[in-house]
Write an enzyme that holds these catalytic residues in place. Structure first.
Site, mmCIF file in Angstrom:
data_model
loop_
_atom_site.group_PDB
_atom_site.id
_atom_site.type_symbol
_atom_site.label_atom_id
_atom_site.label_comp_id
_atom_site.label_asym_id
_atom_site.label_seq_id
_atom_site.Cartn_x
_atom_site.Cartn_y
_atom_site.Cartn_z
ATOM 1 N N LYS A 51 0.828 -1.207 0.000
ATOM 2 C CA LYS A 51 0.000 0.000 0.000
ATOM 3 C C LYS A 51 0.869 1.267 0.000
ATOM 4 C CE LYS A 51 -3.081 -2.995 -0.223
ATOM 5 N NZ LYS A 51 -4.221 -3.430 0.527
HETATM 6 C C1 LIG Z 1 -5.192 -4.592 0.788
HETATM 7 C C2 LIG Z 1 -6.651 -4.363 0.702
HETATM 8 C C3 LIG Z 1 -7.505 -4.601 1.782
HETATM 9 C C4 LIG Z 1 -7.058 -5.312 3.032
HETATM 10 O O1 LIG Z 1 -5.951 -4.750 3.648
HETATM 11 P P1 LIG Z 1 -5.123 -5.617 4.712
HETATM 12 O O2 LIG Z 1 -4.407 -4.581 5.521
HETATM 13 O O3 LIG Z 1 -4.182 -6.476 3.917
HETATM 14 O O4 LIG Z 1 -6.064 -6.408 5.527
HETATM 15 C C5 LIG Z 1 -8.834 -4.251 1.668
HETATM 16 N N1 LIG Z 1 -9.313 -3.709 0.534
HETATM 17 C C6 LIG Z 1 -8.534 -3.473 -0.542
HETATM 18 C C7 LIG Z 1 -9.125 -2.854 -1.756
HETATM 19 C C8 LIG Z 1 -7.186 -3.815 -0.495
HETATM 20 O O5 LIG Z 1 -6.434 -3.636 -1.581
#
Ligand SMILES: *Cc1c(COP(=O)(O)O)cnc(C)c1O
Length: 383
Positions: free
Chosen positions: A191
């Site tokens: 992210k």
């Molecule tokens: C990565 C992601 C999540 C979940 O995030 P985590 O921290 O890995 O639990 C939820 N929604 C979207 C669109 C994502 O890309």
């Protein structure tokens, strides 16, 4: 053809990679040496910094965004018998979090250009059981927020924004999460900023943030006599201090990371503008944080499958990914009665999408290499 046993001299470029500097490594080591390693003062500091970034709103951090989404639903009182509307083209977390509360996920198609929840289709999916909307800011491109909150206001629905990809995204200059109902962010290494694993909720309301603390940690509250009570059947979703310390230094570099992402994406658009075998994503405006860059392949003009194209790219040192499969067609969610053809835009994106390398330590030279390689592979794939 590419031969797996003739490794390219060029470095492998994954499709995502975290940016960690020496100060971050030192800070994490320092927190480890302090021996206060799970949730404590660094978590509070990180929550305050995130709150300041989001206009002073209450923030609580979690062990992941998946946990945060589940807690956001619990805080909103969503449970058995309720329905929550979400896009069919997003990450699995959203549907799973809804299901784990006992509520029913109701999938809706996405806009084929922005890949964000189609708000008109969402409106048509509302029933007397609908309690909330859970839209994703796809790849970091904000939803049309006026229209989203107009729909929620008119229909008296909660909005839990899945902003996993959108920390640092802005809508009309304001950070996503600094206005609206509840926003959920992810700090997974792919992210815009990372705490290794981690997530956060930004609330409009301090009472809800306090309730989220209960759901985050066993439902525990303190009695006046020093003993503990359990108020709700909470989970164990707290973020350790080690992770929060990293998050503080990541947040300090967030704007720089996003500027770099935007520059690299401008290069992708420049290089691929005239490539007839790719359909480029919606460009948005300057508020798009570009967590990932995923053109659609015009597979109908190609004789190779996407898998063959991904393998040919990998053989030349270019990583790629799929964001995302269509959730309604997974084994778990087909059991609710969904089938192929229900959501044509989500399904076409699922079939044709290809996530290309994009992260702050990539260079424009690397982007040129990715584009040259992709274009030559697509020529071969044409047959
Ligand atoms: C990565 C992601 C999540 C979940 O995030 P985590 O921290 O890995 O639990 C939820 N929604 C979207 C669109 C994502 O890309």
């Amino acid at each position: 053809m590419h031969a797996a046993n003739s490794p390219s001299a060029l470095p492998f470029l994954p499709f995502a990679r975290p940016t960690l500097d020496e100060a971050m490594v030192e800070a994490v080591s320092d927190t480890l040496r302090s021996l206060w390693i799970t949730s404590g003062p660094r978590v509070l500091e990180f929550e305050q910094a995130l709150s300041a970034y989001h206009g002073g709103r209450p923030v609580r951090v979690f062990s992941s965004a998946t946990a945060a989404l589940e807690v956001a639903l619990q805080v909103a009182g969503v449970g058995p018998g309720d329905e929550v509307i979400l896009p069919a083209q997003t990450f699995f977390s959203c549907a799973n979090a809804i299901s784990r509360t006992g509520a029913t996920p109701v999938f809706v198609d996405v806009d084929p250009v922005t890949r964000n929840l189609d708000l008109e289709a969402a409106e048509r999916a509302i029933t007397p059981k609908t309690r909330a909307l859970m839209p994703t800011h796809f790849a970091g491109l904000p939803l049309p927020m006026e229209a989203l909150y107009e729909l929620a206001g008119d229909t008296n629905l909660r909005v839990i924004e899945d902003a996993a990809l959108a920390i640092g995204s802005r809508w009309q200059g304001r950070p996503i999460g600094s206005f609206g109902d509840v926003a959920s962010f992810s700090f997974h290494p792919n992210k815009n900023m990372t705490t290794i694993e981690g997530g956060a909720l930004v609330f409009a309301d301090e009472a809800e943030a306090q309730l989220a603390e209960k759901w985050r940690f066993h439902g525990i509250s303190r009695n006046p006599d020093g003993t503990r009570d359990v108020l709700v059947a909470g989970g164990k979703f707290n973020l350790p201090d080690v992770n929060a310390r990293l998050g503080l230094l990541q947040l300090a570099r967030l704007e720089e990371f996003i500027e770099k992402r935007q520059q690299l994406v401008a290069r992708y658009f420049h290089n691929l503008a005239t490539e007839p075998l790719c359909e480029l994503p919606a460009r948005g405006d300057r508020g798009h944080s570009w967590n990932f860059f995923a053109p659609l392949l015009r597979l109908e003009q190609l004789t190779w499958s996407r898998k063959q194209i991904m393998e040919a790219l990998a053989a030349q040192g270019i990583g790629s990914g799929i964001s995302y499969e269509a959730i309604h067609l997974t084994s778990q969610y087909r059991t609710l009665g969904y089938q192929a053809g229900d959501f044509p835009h989500s399904e076409r994106i699922a079939r044709c999408t290809l996530t290309l390398p994009l992260y702050p330590t990539l260079t424009t030279h690397d982007v040129d290499r990715v584009c040259d390689t992709l274009q030559s592979v697509l020529q071969q794939a044409r047959g």
